[in-house]
Scaffold this active site. Structure first.
Site, mmCIF file in Angstrom:
data_model
loop_
_atom_site.group_PDB
_atom_site.id
_atom_site.type_symbol
_atom_site.label_atom_id
_atom_site.label_comp_id
_atom_site.label_asym_id
_atom_site.label_seq_id
_atom_site.Cartn_x
_atom_site.Cartn_y
_atom_site.Cartn_z
ATOM 1 C CG HIS A 58 -51.447 13.353 1.412
ATOM 2 N ND1 HIS A 58 -50.483 14.162 1.971
ATOM 3 C CD2 HIS A 58 -52.517 14.174 1.157
ATOM 4 C CE1 HIS A 58 -50.940 15.403 2.056
ATOM 5 N NE2 HIS A 58 -52.179 15.423 1.559
ATOM 6 C CD GLU A 89 -42.835 19.635 -7.167
ATOM 7 O OE1 GLU A 89 -42.260 20.345 -6.330
ATOM 8 O OE2 GLU A 89 -42.443 18.482 -7.461
ATOM 9 C CE1 TYR A 116 -38.737 13.921 -10.343
ATOM 10 C CE2 TYR A 116 -38.383 11.823 -9.240
ATOM 11 C CZ TYR A 116 -38.357 12.601 -10.388
ATOM 12 O OH TYR A 116 -37.924 12.056 -11.579
ATOM 13 C CE1 TYR A 175 -53.228 23.306 1.777
ATOM 14 C CE2 TYR A 175 -52.553 21.479 3.185
ATOM 15 C CZ TYR A 175 -52.947 21.956 1.951
ATOM 16 O OH TYR A 175 -53.055 21.099 0.880
#
Length: 339
Positions: free
Chosen positions: A122, A214, A224, A235
């Site tokens: 990420h 998104e 957000y 998961y």
């Protein structure tokens, strides 16, 4: 109605290609996550570009976006996003350099996230040059979910800086004690696509967990929601946060469930396909297609699903309206034109 398309290969032989940068002379810059940068010409021949910064290519991190500046013809300036080593971990960083033939010169780092993180995932890593010349860079939460709500950290944010690395005077958290002044928006999980629309507004999409990818219109100072609200589950199947809505947190223009694993974003001009004017083009790493969303981003109106669209990683629109994309699965660069 889906238009008829012709897809032609322009160059291949890339290993995990990540970003496509289009130069004014028609050449293409292509980054590989492992830390290599190539220049591809019309014939498909490619030359390796040297002079990159030190890149920590581990896990999902490495060399990410490569973006020629709007004034490239005059200055030769390019912007690079990459994972840099930071103590025992890695951090998303932004550098500026001048492309001179097959080498980057005058390279200088203008931003690095703080603090770094040890998780190998990420990173975000997309760059957009705003109309005012400021630079936006997306940064993922680095697998540390709660950090995306912590303004004292860059994790899970989109930052905005000036070209020299300084902070613009109108950034939203400049005067907030303890906040990182570079942050423009926050509460993001892993944004791997950003683009400006025809009015200069910034849009970004981001990976959800199990469901909940998104597309968002990015606004100054907005939250957000990740990981407090989300349209998906962990998961493990466990619920994420508090649900899908909370006051003070933004709603997406569109979300995917199941996840498509989005990467790359282009907002199409309509030059060759008028029915797609203003449409969002989003690559799917999971389902091997290009999703086409309506001009307000609220619904999917089509998709391009061919043998070439394997793990689509990035897009650019050419000056003639052709759509160029990188297939990570094929290790190749392709061009889409009308059939």
């Amino acid at each position: 109605m889906q238009p008829r398309l012709q897809i032609s290969k322009h160059a291949d032989g890339f290993r995990v290609p990540w970003s496509l940068g289009m130069l004014p002379d028609g050449d293409m810059l292509i980054s590989e996550r492992a830390g290599r940068l190539w220049r591809a010409v019309d014939s498909g021949h490619k030359t390796r570009i040297r002079g990159l910064p030190r890149i920590d290519a581990k896990g999902q991190g490495g060399l990410h976006d490569i973006v020629p500046a709007r004034d490239f013809t005059r200055t030769g300036t390019v912007f690079l996003a990459y994972a840099k080593p930071q103590g025992g971990g890695q951090g998303t960083a932004l550098a500026i350099a001048r492309l001179a033939g097959d080498r980057l010169e005058e390279l200088r780092e203008v931003f690095a996230m703080s603090p770094g993180s040890s998780g190998g995932r990420h990173f975000g890593g997309r760059i957009v040059e705003g109309r005012d010349g400021t630079l936006f860079l997306s940064i993922g939460d680095r697998g540390d979910r709660s950090s995306a709500q912590d303004l004292s950290r860059h994790n899970g944010s989109i930052i905005r800086i000036n070209r020299d690395g300084s902070v613009p005077a109108d950034n939203p958290f400049l005067a907030l004690p303890g906040a990182r002044p570079e942050i423009w928006s926050y509460g993001h999980r892993n944004p791997q696509g950003m683009a400006l629309d025809a009015k200069g507004r910034l849009w970004a999409h981001e990976h959800g967990a199990m469901g909940g990818d998104e597309l968002n219109a990015i606004r100054r100072g907005a939250n957000y929601g990740w990981p407090v609200i989300a349209y998906g589950r962990h998961y493990s199947g466990a619920k994420i946060g508090e649900g899908t809505h909370k006051p003070g947190m933004e709603q997406p223009a569109f979300y995917w469930d199941p996840s498509i694993a989005p990467s790359g974003l282009a907002i199409y001009s309509g030059r060759l396909w008028p029915q797609w004017q203003g449409a969002f083009l989003v690559g799917s790493l999971k389902f091997d297609h290009i999703a086409v969303l309506s001009r307000d981003g609220s619904r999917q109106i089509g998709k391009i699903d061919t043998p070439e669209t394997q793990r689509v990683r990035d897009f650019r629109e050419g000056p003639d309206g052709a759509i160029w994309f990188l297939s990570e699965g094929k290790g190749a660069l392709y061009r889409i034109t009308p059939a």
